[in-house]
Design an enzyme around this catalytic site. Structure first.
Site, mmCIF file in Angstrom:
data_model
loop_
_atom_site.group_PDB
_atom_site.id
_atom_site.type_symbol
_atom_site.label_atom_id
_atom_site.label_comp_id
_atom_site.label_asym_id
_atom_site.label_seq_id
_atom_site.Cartn_x
_atom_site.Cartn_y
_atom_site.Cartn_z
ATOM 1 C CG ASN A 64 7.706 -5.759 -16.921
ATOM 2 O OD1 ASN A 64 8.123 -6.277 -17.956
ATOM 3 N ND2 ASN A 64 7.244 -6.462 -15.906
ATOM 4 N NE ARG A 72 -35.921 -16.161 -55.806
ATOM 5 C CZ ARG A 72 -35.659 -15.628 -56.997
ATOM 6 N NH1 ARG A 72 -35.257 -16.405 -57.983
ATOM 7 N NH2 ARG A 72 -35.781 -14.329 -57.211
#
Ligand code: UD1
Ligand code: CA
Length: 459
Positions: free
Chosen positions: A376, A14
């Protein structure tokens, strides 16, 4: 000793799935996951899983230490247990728990409540049941006028009167090992489905004069299972709600639960806010005071305190306190973002350590790199970690400053405090405190346009 047999052999027609039914997922984990979890938590030391349809998929999923029995063909739940007969024989002096692998809502608490009831009454078999609204497809628990148990009638075998019985068999039973062996030898397939029903054990043992009982659960949700996708969706919704409620009770703020799906094993600290469309899975641990989401996916993440993850996809990585990530960031497996890191929009980090205080605000790829503290990253920086054959690492020292559009051709090392000029393609190591410029000088050609007249309509 407590032992358990989990029935996982059925195809689950199912479901219309390629996978065995028990592998169909609720909150992104197979239903079987929850059943095994509950059984272990309940203290079952030995576990045997009966596999059948596509058994190799189930076997591969199981962790070590779990035994298996193979059922082929699949002739019903009773037949499935017959295939585990060797396991039952080994444990004939123990209490044996049998449960369906497609019932992920079952809890250790319920398993142990039923166990306590089973032991108190010295039962040979103890069923678990609940009163349900939807009786379709259930096993109906039939009692006589005094309420004494008689048998279980499967929906397909039930007559109109029996179909009205709304006490449903949960598919979770405690047996005395020796009595289970007896029942197994006496189950037949004379029924509507020509299957060997485990549920027939009840009547068989009652007829032997054995004690039998049913523990009726007050909360009928724990006995829910899924036979099709609609039921799977229902289970997802119920489990999702329960887990969200659990976290809210513990002080997690979920102002709107839309799209919030949190896995069963996830841990979240108090005063953390989870925003809509956020999926948190696996063994993720999140600290306190974080804001997670909206639109964030985390699987197996270790997240510290006061972290912001806004529109982030993060897998198998660690994030320390006070990290701020997003929006639109991907953190792939094997990464660590140390304390106070800032990762901004359109940045991908993969298999890299990013040191404390480092900032990469936009449009950057940090792959296979060891990045120091307070670095950075200029916009557009790329660690070029793959040459078509091999992956190599980049090392970037503390306080380095990478100009916009720097390419770092790995393997390469940037020293502490070093700078790279914007637009540089860095192929050689840069010593500490140096500035690396790796680009052609600009040349301006005066009057070039008037001379060349590059546009069609130029006079
Ligand atoms: C079963 C019960 C029913 C109960 C319901 C609760 C029987 C006969 N019926 O029905 O009374 O109300 O569970 O959810 O037991 N399996 C195998 N081999 C097989 C058949 C099934 O391993 O040959 C496994 C399945 O994978 C599944 C479990 O057993 O995990 C239950 O099977 P399923 O077919 O879903 O039983 P139900 O019809 O739901
Ligand atoms: Ca079922």
């Amino acid at each position: 000793m407590k032992c358990a047999i989990i029935l996982a052999g059925g195809k689950g027609t199912r479901m219309k799935s390629e996978m065995p039914k028990v592998m169909c997922e609720v909150l992104f984990e197979p239903m079987l996951h929850y059943v095994i979890r509950a059984v272990k938590e309940a203290g079952c030391e030995k576990i045997c899983v009966v596999t059948g349809y596509k058994h190799e998929i189930v076997e591969e999923y199981l962790e070590e230490g779990i035994e298996t029995a193979y059922q082929n063909p699949q002739l019903g739940t009773g037949h499935a247990v017959m295939m585990a007969r060797e396991f039952v024989e080994k444990h004939k002096d123990d209490e044996i728990l049998i449960l369906n692998g497609d019932g992920p809502m079952m809890t250790a608490e319920t398993i142990n409540n039923v166990y306590a009831y089973h032991m108190e009454n010295n039962n040979s078999i103890t069923l678990t049941s609940a009163i349900v609204d939807d009786t379709n497809g259930i096993g109906h628990i039939k009692r006589d006028e005094n309420g004494t148990l008689m048998c279980i009638v499967e929906h397909k075998d039930a007559d109109e009167e029996e179909k009205k019985i709304n006490e449903s068999n949960a598919g979770m039973y405690w047996f005395k090992g020796a009595d289970l062996l007896y029942a197994l030898s006496n189950i037949t397939n004379e029924n509507a489905q020509n299957e060997y029903y485990l549920t027939d054990s009840l009547e068989i043992l009652i007829n032997q004069g054995k004690n039998a009982g049913a523990f009726v659960c007050e909360n009928s949700e724990v006995i829910l299972g899924a036979n099709d996708r609609k039921q799977l969706n229902t289970l997802n919704n119920i489990m999702r709600r329960n887990i969200n409620d659990f976290h809210m009770v513990n002080g997690v703020d979920i102002p709107c639960t839309d799209g919030v799906m949190i896995g069963m094993d996830v841990k979240i600290g108090g005063s953390t806010t989870i925003l809509p469309n956020t999926i948190i899975l696996g063994n993720t641990v999140i600290g306190e005071g974080c804001t997670i989401g909206p639109n964030t996916y985390i699987k197996d993440g270790i997240i510290g305190n006061n972290v912001i993850l806004d529109n982030v996809k993060l897998t198998d990585s660690e994030v320390e306190d006070c990290v701020d990530c997003g929006p639109f960031v991907q953190v792939r497996a094997g990464s660590k973002l140390c304390k106070g890191v800032h990762i901004g929009n359109f940045v991908e980090v993969k298999n890299s350590v990013v040191g404390a205080g480092t900032k990469s605000a936009h449009l950057t790829y940090i792959g296979d790199s060891d990045v120091g503290e307070n670095v950075n990253f200029g916009c557009g920086t790329v660690t070029v970690n793959y040459d078509g054959k091999n992956k190599s690492r980049c090392k970037i020292g503390n306080h380095a400053f990478l100009g916009c559009n720097t390419n770092l051709i790995a393997p390469v090392e940037i020293g502490d405090y070093a700078f790279t000029a914007a637009g540089s393609t860095i192929t050689d190591d840069v010593p500490e405190n140096a500035l690396a410029v790796a680009r052609a000088r600009q040349v301006n050609k005066d009057g070039w346009v008037t001379e060349k007249k590059p546009y069609k309509d130029m006079k």
